[in-house]
Design a protein around this motif. Sequence first.
Motif, short mmCIF file in Angstrom:
data_model
loop_
_atom_site.label_atom_id
_atom_site.label_comp_id
_atom_site.label_asym_id
_atom_site.label_seq_id
_atom_site.Cartn_x
_atom_site.Cartn_y
_atom_site.Cartn_z
N TYR A 87 0.88 -0.98 -0.02
CA TYR A 87 -0.16 0.10 0.08
C TYR A 87 0.80 1.37 0.09
N VAL A 92 2.13 10.35 0.75
CA VAL A 92 3.65 10.00 1.18
C VAL A 92 4.62 11.09 0.22
N LYS A 97 6.65 14.20 7.51
CA LYS A 97 7.53 13.72 8.56
C LYS A 97 8.95 14.03 8.53
N ILE A 145 15.12 9.97 3.52
CA ILE A 145 13.64 9.81 2.74
C ILE A 145 13.21 11.40 2.39
N LEU A 148 14.39 13.31 -0.71
CA LEU A 148 14.03 12.88 -2.10
C LEU A 148 13.02 13.75 -2.75
N SER A 149 12.83 13.71 -4.17
CA SER A 149 11.80 14.61 -4.56
C SER A 149 10.42 13.67 -4.52
N GLN A 152 10.51 10.25 -6.63
CA GLN A 152 11.74 9.48 -6.18
C GLN A 152 11.03 8.67 -4.79
N ARG A 155 8.46 6.29 -5.66
CA ARG A 155 9.47 5.10 -6.16
C ARG A 155 9.88 4.08 -4.50
N TYR A 157 8.47 4.00 -1.97
CA TYR A 157 7.41 3.30 -1.42
C TYR A 157 6.81 2.17 -2.05
N VAL B 208 -2.07 -1.64 7.26
CA VAL B 208 -2.17 -2.64 6.16
C VAL B 208 -1.33 -4.00 6.34
N ILE B 320 19.43 17.36 -6.49
CA ILE B 320 19.38 15.83 -6.15
C ILE B 320 19.53 14.96 -7.58
N ASP B 322 18.15 12.67 -10.49
CA ASP B 322 17.13 11.91 -10.76
C ASP B 322 17.49 10.56 -11.47
N GLU B 323 16.45 9.72 -11.58
CA GLU B 323 16.88 8.56 -11.90
C GLU B 323 17.52 8.57 -13.59
#
Lengths: 256, 329
Positions: A87, A92, A97, A145, A148-149, A152, A155, A157, B208, B320, B322-323
């Motif tokens: 999930y 996110v 956080k 975490i 990240l953008s 990203q 991804r 998660y 979950v 940062i 990117d992929e």
Amino acid sequence: MAHDSKQYREELVAVRGVSFGYTASPVLTDISLTVDRGEYVGIVGPNGSGKSTLLRLLLGLHEPDSGSVDLLGQPARAFAEREKVGYVAQDVTENTKRMPITVAEVVLMGRFPHAGFGRVTSDDRERAHEALETVGIHHLADRKITQLSGGQRQRAYIARALAGEAELLVLDEPTVGVDAESVDAFFDLLGDLNDDGMTVLLVEHDIGAVIEHTSRVVCLNRELYFDGDPVTFAESDALDRAFGTNVRRDDEVVVS
Amino acid sequence: MSTSDAAVGVTSVPYNALDWLIESWSNELREIGEELGIEMLEYTFMHHAFLVGALIAVMAPLIGTFLVHRQLALIGDALAHTAFAGVAVGLFVNATFGTGISPYITAVVVAMVAALAIELISEVTDAYNDVSMAIVLSTGFALGAVLISLNTGGLAVGINQYLFGNLATVSRENAIILVVLFVAVSLIVTLTYKQLLYVTFDETAARVAGLSVPWYNRLMAMLTAMVVVGAMQIMGVILVAAMLVVPVASAAQVARSFKEALLASVVLAQLAVLVGITLSYQYEATAGGTIVLVAVAIYIGTILLGKVQSRQETAEARPIPDEREQIAD
């Protein structure tokens, strides 16, 4: 309909005649739908149409007022093989956080249901690393975490779900706060995962993206307006009926 | 205080083992003190204080890390004040029935009951909010104050040690209570570390994944109650919550990973306790307050360090990658 129609049908999700409301007024009325293994399903609908609630119901986070929800053949509320469902929550991509935690640590959480009260093994770490490679962000494993953008992080998660060997990937508005270019790359990733046999179920506000990328569209506004393939959906008037006719439709794209 | 008036219900074999352990620790420190000519290590109460302080500085940040990152920093404060009610209950029972129960034991019991109550209230009503915490906090303190005032006799005199903590009153018996709490808390956290982390980081995903979030919330609250009572001896009711929060906040400034954050918070808490106890002995200041001030000084230091760190990182790692792009480093 299903992505690979050669496969035998196996219902991963079965929603039968479900109605639900947080208060007296119902959010969802008499919803029925099934999702077979290997499908790639997009759920669309206006704000407040009960899309996210439907996801929460089929994950077993709420008890339906009437009807039943089965997840991998068991009642969703009592579902035990939790690690088979991955999930990715709606928020996110937001940076709420401030917790110091690395991407690798987040992904490793996918292994926690497997480890139970035991120790995390090197095999668990290996699987987490592989999952990060699959989603293409293994070079960010030691980043926080929060650094990240949005794309990203999304991804990361998904990698967590993959690390947990999920068979069903459930995503709630995965592209909120993700820039347009990353959105395409993100749907490509989901397509690849689906090609490899992952069942994908997502709620998405970007109707164009759903029509373009998924193999089945479910249109919802408190009740079910449409359930079928994207081309038929684009040609139908389900969208107008679900959203009301006064809604601007500049979201829509022409399907090739 | 002799070992014979040990806490009720503690069976004698493990008690004697712990007693021996603390005796050995004491002897060890005394020898070190003589060797190096450190005056404060001549005193047994200082040996106990350092032991208790070191144990507090492990368990408080350990639990505090989970609390702070769930934005539950206040719960420590609320439970400390109910623990004060527990102390009052102990004193009251002892005075009324002539028993010799350690008030710390009644404090643990009352605080754990309060912890459960907070959880149940928040499960039945809405989510956590400062209002319910504030209510529990003041109810606990009010109950304590009333019970103590009902006690005639010299009881009120001994209240300061619970409110503000006291190095000199850390008896061997109290040290033993703390060792037991420490072992219990460490064992439970080790066993449920993954679950606690999952629930702390992503509650919905944890649900979950099949974790019983309410159950782990209750567990967390109970652990907090145990830590708060343990730390109360030195820190006092009023300042005990600082040990749950300040070292954790410091660690969050400099740590990259969760493991690092946990480790750093324990190291910084140890530093605060060691320096704090030493300073408080040197200048005859109250230990709890001194420890907190040292911890806050460390916190300010880590903020500055964190700023420097993030500036360096920004310089190194912008943008940062990117992929699709190549990696910057």
